[in-house]
Scaffold this motif. Structure first.
Motif, PDB file in Angstrom:
ATOM      1  N   LYS A  69       0.816  -1.216   0.000  1.00 42.94           N
ATOM      2  CA  LYS A  69       0.000   0.000   0.000  1.00 42.94           C
ATOM      3  C   LYS A  69       0.855   1.274   0.000  1.00 42.94           C
ATOM      4  CE  LYS A  69      -4.359   1.588   1.887  1.00 42.94           C
ATOM      5  NZ  LYS A  69      -4.131   2.782   2.722  1.00 42.94           N
ATOM      6  N   ASN A 108       1.316   2.886  -3.278  1.00 47.95           N
ATOM      7  CA  ASN A 108       0.170   3.657  -3.753  1.00 47.95           C
ATOM      8  C   ASN A 108       0.148   5.042  -3.115  1.00 47.95           C
ATOM      9  OD1 ASN A 108      -3.188   4.040  -3.054  1.00 47.95           O
ATOM     10  ND2 ASN A 108      -2.536   3.877  -5.180  1.00 47.95           N
ATOM     11  N   GLU A 109       0.559   5.093  -1.835  1.00 46.81           N
ATOM     12  CA  GLU A 109       0.581   6.392  -1.154  1.00 46.81           C
ATOM     13  C   GLU A 109       1.678   7.297  -1.728  1.00 46.81           C
ATOM     14  OE1 GLU A 109       0.873   4.834   2.792  1.00 46.81           O
ATOM     15  OE2 GLU A 109      -1.253   4.266   2.815  1.00 46.81           O
ATOM     16  N   LYS A 133       0.363   8.538  -5.074  1.00 41.17           N
ATOM     17  CA  LYS A 133      -0.665   9.589  -4.985  1.00 41.17           C
ATOM     18  C   LYS A 133      -0.046  10.937  -4.641  1.00 41.17           C
ATOM     19  CE  LYS A 133      -3.606   7.278  -2.306  1.00 41.17           C
ATOM     20  NZ  LYS A 133      -4.799   6.875  -1.544  1.00 41.17           N
ATOM     21  N   LYS A 134       1.067  10.916  -3.884  1.00 41.71           N
ATOM     22  CA  LYS A 134       1.758  12.165  -3.533  1.00 41.71           C
ATOM     23  C   LYS A 134       2.750  12.604  -4.611  1.00 41.71           C
ATOM     24  CE  LYS A 134       1.535  12.118   1.506  1.00 41.71           C
ATOM     25  NZ  LYS A 134       2.329  12.470   2.695  1.00 41.71           N
TER      26      LYS A 134
END
Lengths: 328, 328
Positions: free
Chosen positions: B202, B205-206, B209-210
């Motif tokens: 995960k 994905n973080e 996204k940033k």
């Protein structure tokens, strides 16, 4: 027509009996198939459905190409790897988005023919092969292809939705030819335009969006009757079907015809009020479609001809895949 | 450390040289990979990206499991089929949604062990195996798995985004053990909780996204240096990397370490101002992360150690996959 020997022949058809082993493989996955809470449809359908939000479902399917097909005609194997996967998404009422493949090769010449077949399939069906994995040095030749499509949250055509009283529609493109080496491959696409072939895929999405059918599957290796059998098994229902009402190209005898894998063929069930519109849409894209039977409460598939009647499957003791589909 | 013999050993590593053959297979598909106009990223990345609207991209990848792995440890093969696919989606910054498989089997006992491995992998990574195809009667045993994930329209981490001046981060979970039969398999997951393993997926994905990194790949068969080589090839750039700054578990000598397939390992590039935040997020989930080099204009991958320097790849004449990625 000798209905009894036709039914005996269907019951022993390898395309149907091979499906019997699937349950042993899917069984251990039954407890985890919905581990993330997003799996709406799991095993037992032409594609699985996963909820990704935005009112969209992913449809996922995979097909391994048959070794004997590869030995006889690598180009056709590559081409069919696209056809069968695209049909899996069409059967669910979805729009195919892309494919990946795993190619295991011992022979460069065969490899090239397969890739040419894949590429020609991609051009015909308009669905890209976007990635995959290549084993350049296996002792065998094999091709596995998987596909992902999308469909609206409430729109998928499942195998498990048939209800008592629904009409059974057989929809098959009759304009085809048998493959010279594989008479059970009914080729309806290689000689048609990409526009018509893609319209035959797209019509299923249009039917799905209008919610015209209650269940459906693409006719695949088990043939028209075997495919209906799987639909009935998944729906927990039976049907009575008049053989002569199944659309057929007269050049092919019944026993072969009912075992064919057609390039474009579906078994659908629909409530009576939606039958005409469904058939009209399919006929518009050259898929001959007729009501040949009805869903019944008795969990058996009966074939009838004139005043004869035979049981093809009795689901109280026969199993095809042995999967009664659960819908989450 | 003898830098020259280390570099020679890496240059001849089968995990890298085998990648060379991919181009022959992907070449015929170059003209059709974007046939529907939706393919944003094609060959040359860990997964391909297809635009399905709603600001969402599908990510698709596939992996065929290696025959020798299957012969030695069917459970591990099944387990790894999940691990490698999930890592392909993580490398792109995506969220894995589901997998399908094609299983070709000649032996029932091996089949059961593989399915147990798959199921344990599904429980560990929390990504369901939702469907597939089963060949019950092949003369060989083979397992191919494909995966689909999703990522925001503007968020995917690609292999092709590295720019001159970017820092090269190696991020590897050092808490692992070598597989007893396959020393190049660095197992970091079987003995960890699903929560931690899924957090390691995960976090990518973080980071995506940033928009913290400019490029990234999961470290796979070509090892840490070979994977960086593929990233550079796709980005059309070079790098200079100090070996000693690559995070390593001291129990494993350098020559083996740099060829390992880690359970959780990534090569990333980031602008200097985003390095600390990226490293902090990875370290929070037990992935040791360090800057070990920088992207340079000169299209070569240099390894340095103290005052020595050796060229691993000179992209003016060497090729790994031979694919300079095009982004549509």
């Amino acid at each position: 027509m000798d209905l009894k020997s036709l039914v005996d022949s269907l019951r022993n058809f390898e395309g149907i009996t091979r499906k019997n082993l699937i349950k042993d493989v899917t069984k251990p996955l039954n407890k985890t198939y919905n581990i993330a809470g997003r799996t709406l449809l799991g095993f037992g359908d032409d594609a699985s459905a996963i909820d990704i939000g935005n009112d969209t479902l992913l449809l996922m399917a995979a097909d391994g190409m048959w070794g004997k097909l590869m030995e006889a005609d690598p180009w056709w194997t590559g081409y069919c790897s696209v056809l069968v996967n695209v049909n899996d998404i069409a059967a669910m009422g979805g729009i195919p988005m892309g494919m990946t493949n795993v190619l295991s090769m011992s022979n460069k010449k065969i490899c090239k023919e397969i890739m040419d077949g894949i590429n020609d399939g991609v051009e015909k069906f308009g669905v890209p092969m976007v990635g995959g994995h290549f084993h350049p040095d296996t002792p065998y030749n094999a091709l596995d292809v998987s596909i992902t499509g999308i469909v609206g949250r409430d729109d998928p055509i499942t195998s498990c939705g048939a209800s008592v009283g629904d009409k059974v529609i057989f929809a098959i493109d009759l304009d085809g030819k048998q493959h010279p080496k594989f008479p059970l491959n009914w080729d309806t696409t290689t000689f048609k335009t990409p526009e018509l072939v893609q319209a035959q895929i797209k019509v299923m999405n249009e039917i799905a969006k209008k919610h015209l059918v209650t269940a459906g599957k693409d006719i695949s290796n088990p043939g028209a009757i075997g495919t209906l059998g799987m639909l009935l098994e998944a729906s927990g229902a039976g049907a009575r079907v008049e053989v002569e009402n199944i659309p057929r190209n007269d050049a092919v005898p019944w026993d072969e015809w009912l075992k064919l894998y057609p390039g474009s063929g579906f078994v659908l069930t629909a409530r009576e009020e939606n039958v005409d519109e469904t058939i009209g849409m399919l006929e518009d894209v050259n898929i001959t479609s007729k009501v040949a039977g009805e869903i019944i409460h008795d969990k058996k598939l009966y074939l009838t001809h004139a005043d004869e009647e035979e049981v093809v499957f009795d689901f109280s003791k026969d199993r095809i895949m042995g999967i009664k589909e659960k819908r989450s």
